[in-house]
Write a protein that holds these residues in place. Structure first.
Motif, PDB file in Angstrom:
ATOM      1  N   GLU A   3       0.820  -1.209   0.000  1.00 48.58           N
ATOM      2  CA  GLU A   3       0.000   0.000   0.000  1.00 48.58           C
ATOM      3  C   GLU A   3       0.855   1.260   0.000  1.00 48.58           C
ATOM      4  O   GLU A   3       1.976   1.266   0.494  1.00 48.58           O
ATOM      5  N   VAL A   4       0.280   2.314  -0.503  1.00 51.47           N
ATOM      6  CA  VAL A   4       0.950   3.613  -0.504  1.00 51.47           C
ATOM      7  C   VAL A   4       0.966   4.160   0.919  1.00 51.47           C
ATOM      8  O   VAL A   4       0.015   3.994   1.672  1.00 51.47           O
ATOM      9  N   THR A   5       2.064   4.786   1.310  1.00 50.54           N
ATOM     10  CA  THR A   5       2.169   5.395   2.638  1.00 50.54           C
ATOM     11  C   THR A   5       1.920   6.891   2.532  1.00 50.54           C
ATOM     12  O   THR A   5       2.522   7.571   1.711  1.00 50.54           O
ATOM     13  N   TYR A   6       1.024   7.397   3.370  1.00 50.63           N
ATOM     14  CA  TYR A   6       0.727   8.826   3.418  1.00 50.63           C
ATOM     15  C   TYR A   6       1.266   9.386   4.726  1.00 50.63           C
ATOM     16  O   TYR A   6       0.989   8.850   5.802  1.00 50.63           O
ATOM     17  N   CYS A   7       2.014  10.464   4.637  1.00 48.94           N
ATOM     18  CA  CYS A   7       2.610  11.055   5.833  1.00 48.94           C
ATOM     19  C   CYS A   7       1.555  11.480   6.850  1.00 48.94           C
ATOM     20  O   CYS A   7       1.782  11.376   8.047  1.00 48.94           O
ATOM     21  N   GLU A   8       0.393  11.932   6.383  1.00 45.38           N
ATOM     22  CA  GLU A   8      -0.637  12.368   7.321  1.00 45.38           C
ATOM     23  C   GLU A   8      -1.147  11.208   8.180  1.00 45.38           C
ATOM     24  O   GLU A   8      -1.721  11.432   9.235  1.00 45.38           O
ATOM     25  N   ASP A   9      -0.890   9.986   7.753  1.00 46.56           N
ATOM     26  CA  ASP A   9      -1.274   8.805   8.524  1.00 46.56           C
ATOM     27  C   ASP A   9      -0.100   8.225   9.309  1.00 46.56           C
ATOM     28  O   ASP A   9      -0.221   7.158   9.905  1.00 46.56           O
ATOM     29  N   CYS A  10       1.038   8.912   9.302  1.00 46.26           N
ATOM     30  CA  CYS A  10       2.260   8.410   9.938  1.00 46.26           C
ATOM     31  C   CYS A  10       2.459   9.056  11.306  1.00 46.26           C
ATOM     32  O   CYS A  10       2.239  10.253  11.489  1.00 46.26           O
ATOM     33  N   ASP A  11       2.919   8.267  12.244  1.00 50.59           N
ATOM     34  CA  ASP A  11       3.164   8.748  13.604  1.00 50.59           C
ATOM     35  C   ASP A  11       4.344   9.714  13.669  1.00 50.59           C
ATOM     36  O   ASP A  11       4.477  10.451  14.633  1.00 50.59           O
ATOM     37  N   HIS A  12       5.202   9.728  12.667  1.00 56.11           N
ATOM     38  CA  HIS A  12       6.410  10.549  12.699  1.00 56.11           C
ATOM     39  C   HIS A  12       6.248  11.947  12.102  1.00 56.11           C
ATOM     40  O   HIS A  12       7.188  12.729  12.129  1.00 56.11           O
ATOM     41  N   MET A  13       5.083  12.249  11.586  1.00 58.52           N
ATOM     42  CA  MET A  13       4.882  13.586  11.032  1.00 58.52           C
ATOM     43  C   MET A  13       4.868  14.595  12.178  1.00 58.52           C
ATOM     44  O   MET A  13       4.196  14.411  13.184  1.00 58.52           O
ATOM     45  N   ASP A  14       5.655  15.646  12.029  1.00 62.09           N
ATOM     46  CA  ASP A  14       5.744  16.682  13.053  1.00 62.09           C
ATOM     47  C   ASP A  14       4.357  17.254  13.354  1.00 62.09           C
ATOM     48  O   ASP A  14       3.615  17.575  12.429  1.00 62.09           O
ATOM     49  N   PRO A  15       3.984  17.363  14.640  1.00 64.72           N
ATOM     50  CA  PRO A  15       2.644  17.835  14.986  1.00 64.72           C
ATOM     51  C   PRO A  15       2.283  19.190  14.388  1.00 64.72           C
ATOM     52  O   PRO A  15       1.152  19.402  13.952  1.00 64.72           O
ATOM     53  N   TRP A  16       3.221  20.114  14.348  1.00 63.00           N
ATOM     54  CA  TRP A  16       2.931  21.433  13.766  1.00 63.00           C
ATOM     55  C   TRP A  16       2.724  21.340  12.259  1.00 63.00           C
ATOM     56  O   TRP A  16       2.005  22.130  11.666  1.00 63.00           O
ATOM     57  N   SER A  17       3.348  20.347  11.632  1.00 69.11           N
ATOM     58  CA  SER A  17       3.200  20.155  10.189  1.00 69.11           C
ATOM     59  C   SER A  17       1.786  19.750   9.809  1.00 69.11           C
ATOM     60  O   SER A  17       1.329  20.030   8.706  1.00 69.11           O
ATOM     61  N   ARG A  18       1.104  19.086  10.691  1.00 74.91           N
ATOM     62  CA  ARG A  18      -0.266  18.642  10.421  1.00 74.91           C
ATOM     63  C   ARG A  18      -1.216  19.824  10.263  1.00 74.91           C
ATOM     64  O   ARG A  18      -2.267  19.697   9.669  1.00 74.91           O
ATOM     65  N   LYS A  19      -0.837  20.960  10.811  1.00 79.43           N
ATOM     66  CA  LYS A  19      -1.713  22.134  10.811  1.00 79.43           C
ATOM     67  C   LYS A  19      -1.475  23.054   9.613  1.00 79.43           C
ATOM     68  O   LYS A  19      -2.232  23.973   9.400  1.00 79.43           O
ATOM     69  N   GLY A  20      -0.418  22.833   8.878  1.00 82.37           N
ATOM     70  CA  GLY A  20      -0.063  23.753   7.806  1.00 82.37           C
ATOM     71  C   GLY A  20      -0.128  23.138   6.418  1.00 82.37           C
ATOM     72  O   GLY A  20      -0.702  22.074   6.200  1.00 82.37           O
ATOM     73  N   ASN A  21       0.495  23.823   5.494  1.00 82.00           N
ATOM     74  CA  ASN A  21       0.578  23.410   4.104  1.00 82.00           C
ATOM     75  C   ASN A  21       1.379  22.110   4.001  1.00 82.00           C
ATOM     76  O   ASN A  21       2.472  22.011   4.549  1.00 82.00           O
ATOM     77  N   SER A  22       0.858  21.127   3.301  1.00 79.63           N
ATOM     78  CA  SER A  22       1.536  19.830   3.213  1.00 79.63           C
ATOM     79  C   SER A  22       2.906  19.926   2.537  1.00 79.63           C
ATOM     80  O   SER A  22       3.762  19.070   2.761  1.00 79.63           O
ATOM     81  N   ARG A  23       3.126  20.955   1.748  1.00 77.44           N
ATOM     82  CA  ARG A  23       4.431  21.149   1.110  1.00 77.44           C
ATOM     83  C   ARG A  23       5.541  21.290   2.148  1.00 77.44           C
ATOM     84  O   ARG A  23       6.682  20.925   1.912  1.00 77.44           O
ATOM     85  N   TYR A  24       5.185  21.826   3.315  1.00 75.92           N
ATOM     86  CA  TYR A  24       6.172  22.087   4.360  1.00 75.92           C
ATOM     87  C   TYR A  24       6.118  21.078   5.503  1.00 75.92           C
ATOM     88  O   TYR A  24       6.682  21.303   6.566  1.00 75.92           O
TER      89      TYR A  24
END
Length: 72
Positions: A3-24
């Protein structure tokens, strides 16, 4: 290939990153090198301590782990 992995479903995505533009979006398991960069001779003082998610996740991220509980 799996399956494809999406960062938004990953535990390692920085918490502040979840709130902003996915490019960053930043990956906490993909740290920047310490010291000087190779693009310029400046230190990475102004940059995040992590690299962008899109630099490691090309659809099958080797660092991906499912998010635990609610998004941070």
């Amino acid at each position: 290939m799996g399956e494809v992995t999406y960062c938004e479903d990953c535990d390692h995505m920085d918490p502040w990153s979840r709130k902003g533009n996915s490019r960053y979006a930043l990956c906490t398991k993909f740290p920047r090198m310490t010291g000087a960069g190779f693009v310029s001779k400046d230190k990475f003082d102004k940059d995040s301590p992590y690299n962008y998610c899109n630099a490691i996740n090309l659809g099958h991220c080797p660092l991906w782990e499912p998010i635990k509980g609610e998004p941070k």
